[in-house]
Design an enzyme around this catalytic site. Sequence first.
Site, short mmCIF file in Angstrom:
data_model
loop_
_atom_site.label_atom_id
_atom_site.label_comp_id
_atom_site.label_asym_id
_atom_site.label_seq_id
_atom_site.Cartn_x
_atom_site.Cartn_y
_atom_site.Cartn_z
N HIS A 279 0.87 -1.18 0.00
CA HIS A 279 0.00 0.00 0.00
C HIS A 279 0.90 1.22 0.00
O HIS A 279 1.41 1.63 1.05
CB HIS A 279 -0.92 -0.01 1.22
CG HIS A 279 -2.11 0.89 1.06
ND1 HIS A 279 -2.06 2.06 0.33
CD2 HIS A 279 -3.38 0.79 1.52
CE1 HIS A 279 -3.26 2.64 0.34
NE2 HIS A 279 -4.08 1.89 1.06
N HIS B 91 -2.51 6.94 -1.14
CA HIS B 91 -3.61 7.38 -0.25
C HIS B 91 -3.15 7.90 1.10
O HIS B 91 -3.92 7.91 2.07
CB HIS B 91 -4.63 6.24 -0.02
CG HIS B 91 -5.23 5.69 -1.28
ND1 HIS B 91 -6.00 4.56 -1.33
CD2 HIS B 91 -5.16 6.12 -2.56
CE1 HIS B 91 -6.38 4.30 -2.56
NE2 HIS B 91 -5.88 5.24 -3.34
N TYR C 102 -0.79 6.74 3.35
CA TYR C 102 -0.30 5.85 4.41
C TYR C 102 1.25 5.82 4.37
O TYR C 102 1.85 6.56 3.59
CB TYR C 102 -0.94 4.47 4.29
CG TYR C 102 -2.45 4.57 4.46
CD1 TYR C 102 -2.99 4.98 5.68
CD2 TYR C 102 -3.31 4.34 3.40
CE1 TYR C 102 -4.37 5.13 5.84
CE2 TYR C 102 -4.70 4.50 3.55
CZ TYR C 102 -5.21 4.89 4.77
OH TYR C 102 -6.57 5.06 4.93
C1 FMN Z 1 -15.15 0.41 1.05
C2 FMN Z 1 -13.83 0.83 0.49
C3 FMN Z 1 -12.66 0.37 1.06
C4 FMN Z 1 -11.42 0.72 0.49
N1 FMN Z 1 -10.26 0.19 1.02
C5 FMN Z 1 -9.09 0.37 0.36
C6 FMN Z 1 -7.95 -0.36 0.72
O1 FMN Z 1 -7.97 -1.24 1.57
N2 FMN Z 1 -6.78 -0.10 0.05
C7 FMN Z 1 -6.72 0.81 -0.98
O2 FMN Z 1 -5.65 0.99 -1.56
N3 FMN Z 1 -7.82 1.47 -1.37
C8 FMN Z 1 -9.01 1.26 -0.75
N4 FMN Z 1 -10.14 1.86 -1.22
C9 FMN Z 1 -10.09 2.61 -2.49
C10 FMN Z 1 -10.47 1.66 -3.65
O3 FMN Z 1 -9.52 0.62 -3.82
C11 FMN Z 1 -10.59 2.44 -4.97
O4 FMN Z 1 -9.34 3.01 -5.27
C12 FMN Z 1 -11.65 3.52 -4.89
O5 FMN Z 1 -12.85 3.00 -4.36
C13 FMN Z 1 -11.92 4.14 -6.25
O6 FMN Z 1 -12.34 3.16 -7.17
P1 FMN Z 1 -13.91 2.99 -7.56
O7 FMN Z 1 -14.39 4.32 -8.07
O8 FMN Z 1 -13.90 1.91 -8.61
O9 FMN Z 1 -14.64 2.58 -6.31
C14 FMN Z 1 -11.38 1.56 -0.63
C15 FMN Z 1 -12.58 2.03 -1.19
C16 FMN Z 1 -13.80 1.66 -0.65
C17 FMN Z 1 -15.07 2.13 -1.30
#
Ligand code: FMN
Length: 350
Positions: free
Chosen positions: A158, A161, A163
């Site tokens: 990771h 974002h 971290y």
């Molecule tokens: C419920 C939820 C949990 C997420 N947890 C993570 C995560 O564990 N690690 C990460 O890199 N991004 C996390 N994200 C971001 C998603 O991987 C993704 O980048 C983001 O939702 C945008 O993509 P989308 O528009 O297809 O949802 C999370 C997003 C959502 C909605």
Amino acid sequence: MNRPLQIKGLTIRNRIAVPPMVCFHWTDDNGYVCDKNIEHYRALAEGGVGLIIVEATAITKRSRLADTELGIWEDGQIEGLKKIVDVIHAGGAKAFIQLLHAGGNGIDKEADAPSDMVYRKVNNAHEMSKERIRETIDDFVAAALRAEKAGFDGVELHGCHGYLISQFCNSRCNFRTDEYGKNKALFARETLEAIKAACGDDFVVGIRLGAFEPTLEDGLENARFIADCCDFIDASYGGDCDAFAPEGFKCSGAVYGASEIKKILPDMPVFGVHNINSKEDIENALATGIDMVDLGKAHLVDPAFANHVLNGEPYGQCLHCKDYCRWNPWEMADPNKKCPGALKFARPQQ
Ligand SMILES: Cc1cc2nc3c(=O)[nH]c(=O)nc-3n(C[C@H](O)[C@H](O)[C@H](O)COP(=O)(O)O)c2cc1C
């Protein structure tokens, strides 16, 4: 989108991936896999995606981003993670797991970070000594070895974002004057190198990297610096960053950033993400030259999104309602609220 993707020796059946998405409040303070996690990943794999990157999983108990997320900090956690791998493989998909150290942006009020800084107004993060950096790299390696033991096909650091790895990569929170400050992606690089040295040759090792960290130029520099020691780059947003897409670009800023990384690293498998929510969105994103699309919320709405799109069947779509989502680390999501996109899709088609 239905063409296989090769990453080293691994053949992924199509170009649709589920990006890591933490299921907050499913597990407890121990970070062990529960039945709900297993059924969640079973449904996603049976739904036709090529690759599932299992949610951010903490490499140490202190480095969690929330106290109800999965952990990979002790051997006892391997058994549950193996059950996730098994259902993903049985569904025909490949399985990576995202390894997380939240740094200043986690539950630890006195967390490790590249530099002293207050995060989210509550965390007094402290500059890591070189010894602490070494120990943290060892924690990442131990976690990757557990992932390999559990049967995962690979790991994703990771690195975006906001971290820990993203904090190192970003000049807005890395003020160090040593080599880890002069070269912002050095911590990421040393971690990737150490995991590669410890794990088997066929184990895939990649990173989710901020394409904007904080600027696109910085993101590209970071990508270039780590390229020779990782097998794929899953591009997303950085922490505090200036993301954008040029006018007329049909996809998100994150996909734009991914496509720019692909331009400078044409041999690197590059993934793109954000707001890819329809067949047309997938086609537009892949047309930018990237290799794989991540569909997050679309898969929370419709776990069989990939099969539905690939077979020309109706599929569910995220409605961007912001009313209900499982993305809720600090408060318990209202269990009575249901995702409107999923509810709409579940209604019998007229
Ligand atoms: C419920 C939820 C949990 C997420 N947890 C993570 C995560 O564990 N690690 C990460 O890199 N991004 C996390 N994200 C971001 C998603 O991987 C993704 O980048 C983001 O939702 C945008 O993509 P989308 O528009 O297809 O949802 C999370 C997003 C959502 C909605």
